[in-house]
Design a protein around this motif. Structure first.
Motif, PDB file in Angstrom:
ATOM      1  N   ASN A   6       1.764  -4.129  -2.472  1.00  0.00           N
ATOM      2  CA  ASN A   6       2.460  -2.952  -2.981  1.00  0.00           C
ATOM      3  C   ASN A   6       3.126  -3.216  -4.328  1.00  0.00           C
ATOM      4  O   ASN A   6       3.065  -2.385  -5.225  1.00  0.00           O
ATOM      5  CB  ASN A   6       3.512  -2.484  -1.970  1.00  0.00           C
ATOM      6  CG  ASN A   6       2.866  -1.803  -0.787  1.00  0.00           C
ATOM      7  OD1 ASN A   6       2.017  -0.947  -0.953  1.00  0.00           O
ATOM      8  ND2 ASN A   6       3.242  -2.202   0.408  1.00  0.00           N
TER       9      ASN A   6
ATOM     10  N   ALA B 238       2.148   5.209  -4.897  1.00  0.00           N
ATOM     11  CA  ALA B 238       2.398   4.706  -3.528  1.00  0.00           C
ATOM     12  C   ALA B 238       1.937   5.788  -2.556  1.00  0.00           C
ATOM     13  O   ALA B 238       2.571   6.827  -2.427  1.00  0.00           O
ATOM     14  CB  ALA B 238       3.874   4.392  -3.337  1.00  0.00           C
TER      15      ALA B 238
ATOM     16  N   GLY C  21      -0.792   2.289   1.252  1.00  0.00           N
ATOM     17  CA  GLY C  21       0.254   1.675   0.410  1.00  0.00           C
ATOM     18  C   GLY C  21       0.011   2.000  -1.042  1.00  0.00           C
ATOM     19  O   GLY C  21      -0.589   3.033  -1.372  1.00  0.00           O
ATOM     20  N   ALA C  22       0.474   1.099  -1.922  1.00  0.00           N
ATOM     21  CA  ALA C  22       0.318   1.349  -3.350  1.00  0.00           C
ATOM     22  C   ALA C  22      -1.153   1.208  -3.736  1.00  0.00           C
ATOM     23  O   ALA C  22      -1.815   0.249  -3.344  1.00  0.00           O
ATOM     24  CB  ALA C  22       1.174   0.377  -4.149  1.00  0.00           C
TER      25      ALA C  22
END
Ligand code: HEM
Length: 534
Positions: free
Chosen positions: A301, A359, A516-517
């Motif tokens: 992330n 994100a 996630g990112a």
């Protein structure tokens, strides 16, 4: 475990409220499972475009019913206020799928119904409890300000050292994302897990990225017999972890003063030592211990968010200059003052804008009891999912004249206040928008007061808000500051990830949407020159 394929079936209308609208099937008769797992962003766009007036919609992944919540106030309510939701089943799935925890060891988590508080919610011998001591390890060694301070100061020490290896006063060509993937990962791992792990296992970084690129298939539960590559990546990564734990355990003296050190080379932080010791003492198998240990190594992330921020700053020369001026104010005699750094308005705005745009987490809970939300009746057993990608791209929350929510805008999170003599000062502000912003998840607990008193007091365990968020902010902002203040930079060209020329700049790598990112799918080739002085 979720099975991915299956036909979409409508559910019954209940007397307690409206039935959420079903998402139109991607392929008529074949449901949305395949699209959801392998093309999550296209699936979310499909929902956003076709059902943008609804607040809750439903679909199926195989036999599992899922409600998607798409408006900020519902996300807040559902993820914070309800006692009818939990994340336990999902954690068990993640333990098995991502960490490769054995069934016997997952059962140890499942059997502990005593909660995460110091005082058990049911009668249970202290030595059999898992959740409470496990959560204490996170709270005491990752989230608290002392631990964050140790990790950030170690990280900055290593990252400054890595930058000092770059030629001083001479132009040099590098690729931004490739540099971060190697150097930032190396420094983050060393600051968290000590220097021994990468000295012994330099292949760990590559194994980590290989595992990372297969996470979505693992998270979404694609069975091994259909697609074995993600499992091979996971197993390769965990084998390194096993070898590390074996050698580190034999090398480390558990009776020495290092046992309580803030940082030492073999295990690194107190967190890493406590975490490793805890699962050994609880009798977990080596395979489970390795997966649980490496789980927190992932930089999947922080590095993408840093990459996006740096690329955005480099491609706008005016922004680079303003950020450099602002970041310089956080240095005193060449030393970075983290407290000042994390308060800088424009840098915080850029950081938040990159989290907002990139994100993409699908925060997920299981409905433990029938519940109602916004006039809809939601059924026990369904999953409730809040995709940050939809909330973070909501035009009514984030859009500004000339700056649609789809675009990066460095100043989106600034407000201007009068500071005397008709001057205005920029302040960082998320006023009125924070409900629609949840890159780090949401706490499950009710009011802020209750959350303060009983942080992590939910039955059976569960995930709360990300415990690494304070460290993540400091780490990301430090990297940006150390680079913009210490280097002159010129953009050369965009490249593919293998270094060959690309005719366009980076976009989100959609494969990561939902987990996630999202990293950029293109890299940026730059010339940079390290300056003297700082
Ligand atoms: C930009 C960086 C980061 C983002 C966007 C992020 C996001 C998240 C999210 C969305 C969750 C799940 C919350 C939920 O489902 O309710 C989570 C959990 C977690 N994160 Fe992060 N995270 C970041 C950085 C970090 C870092 C640097 C660490 C470690 C130092 C970390 C450690 C954890 C842990 C241990 C959990 C599981 C918590 C639990 O089981 O209670 N994260 N994170």
């Amino acid at each position: 475990m979720l099975c991915i394929f299956g036909l979409f079936k409508d559910s019954q209308v209940t007397k307690d409220g409206k039935e959420p609208t079903p998402v139109p099937e991607w392929l008529p008769g074949l449901g949305n499972g395949y699209q959801y797992v392998f093309h999550n962003m296209d699936f979310l766009k499909h929902i956003k475009n076709t059902l943008n007036r609804k607040t809750i919609v439903k679909f199926r992944i195989g036999q599992k019913g899922v409600y998607l919540i798409t408006r900020g106030k519902n996300v807040q309510y559902a993820l914070r206020n309800s006692g009818s939701l939990s994340s336990n089943e999902l954690i068990y799935m993640a333990l098995q799928q991502l960490s490769g925890t054995t069934k016997e060891d997952v059962a140890k988590f499942k059997n502990d119904k005593s909660g995460t508080s110091h005082v058990p919610s049911i009668n249970m011998p202290e030595e059999e409890r898992i959740w409470a001591p496990f959560h204490r390890i996170f709270m005491n060694n990752i989230s608290n300000s002392k631990a964050v301070g140790v990790m950030t100061s170690k990280f900055c020490e290593f990252f400054s050292e890595a930058l000092s290896q770059q030629l001083q006063g001479k132009w040099q060509t590098i690729r931004v994302y490739q540099f971060l993937e190697q150097q930032m990962a190396r420094c983050a791992i060393t600051s968290f897990y000590g220097s021994y792990i990468l000295e012994q296992f330099p292949d760990l970084i590559d194994a980590m990225w290989k595992f990372d690129s297969n996470i979505s298939a693992l998270v979404f539960g694609v069975p091994r017999f259909l697609y074995s590559k993600p499992y091979a990546a996971r197993d390769g990564f965990h084998e390194i972890g096993e070898k590390f734990l074996n050698t580190a355990w034999s090398k480390f003296d558990w009776n020495s003063r290092d046992m309580n050190a803030d940082w030492e080379p073999i295990f690194g932080t107190r967190f890493s030592r406590m975490h490793s010791k805890f699962f050994k003492d609880k009798g977990f198998s080596m395979r489970s211990r390795s997966g649980l240990f490496l789980g927190s190594i992932l930089n999947s992330n922080t590095i993408p968010i840093t990459g996006w921020a740096i690329m955005e700053i480099i491609r706008d020369k005016a922004l680079f200059q303003v950020i450099r001026n602002e970041a310089s104010s956080a240095f005193t005699n060449g030393e970075l003052d983290i407290k000042k750094l994390v308060e800088l308005p424009l840098l915080q705005s850029v950081y938040s804008e990159c989290l907002r745009m990139h994100a993409a987490v699908n925060i997920t809970r299981v409905i433990d009891e029938d519940m109602s939300l916004d006039g809809y009746a939601l059924k026990k057993g369904y999953l409730v999912q809040a995709p940050s990608w939809i909330s973070h791209h909501d035009e009514s929350t984030w859009g500004a004249p000339d700056h649609p929510a789809t675009e990066f805008w460095a100043k989106r999170h600034l407000k201007y206040v009068e500071s005397g003599n008709k001057n205005t000062t920029a302040q960082f502000s998320m006023e009125g928008r924070s409900g629609g912003f949840f890159p780090f998840g949401q706490s499950l607990l009710t009011s802020p007061a209750r959350r303060r008193v009983t942080e992590h007091l939910f039955q059976g365990g569960g995930i709360g808000i990300c415990p690494g968020r304070h460290f993540a902010k400091q780490e990301i902002m430090s990297v940006i500051a150390l680079i913009v203040v210490n280097f002159d930079i010129e953009l050369e060209e965009y490249t593919m990830m293998d270094g060959s020329r690309s005719d366009r700049g980076p976009q989100d790598n959609k494969r990561y949407c939902g987990t996630g990112a999202m990293p950029p799918d293109r890299d940026m080739k730059i010339r940079w020159k390290r300056l003297g002085g700082n």
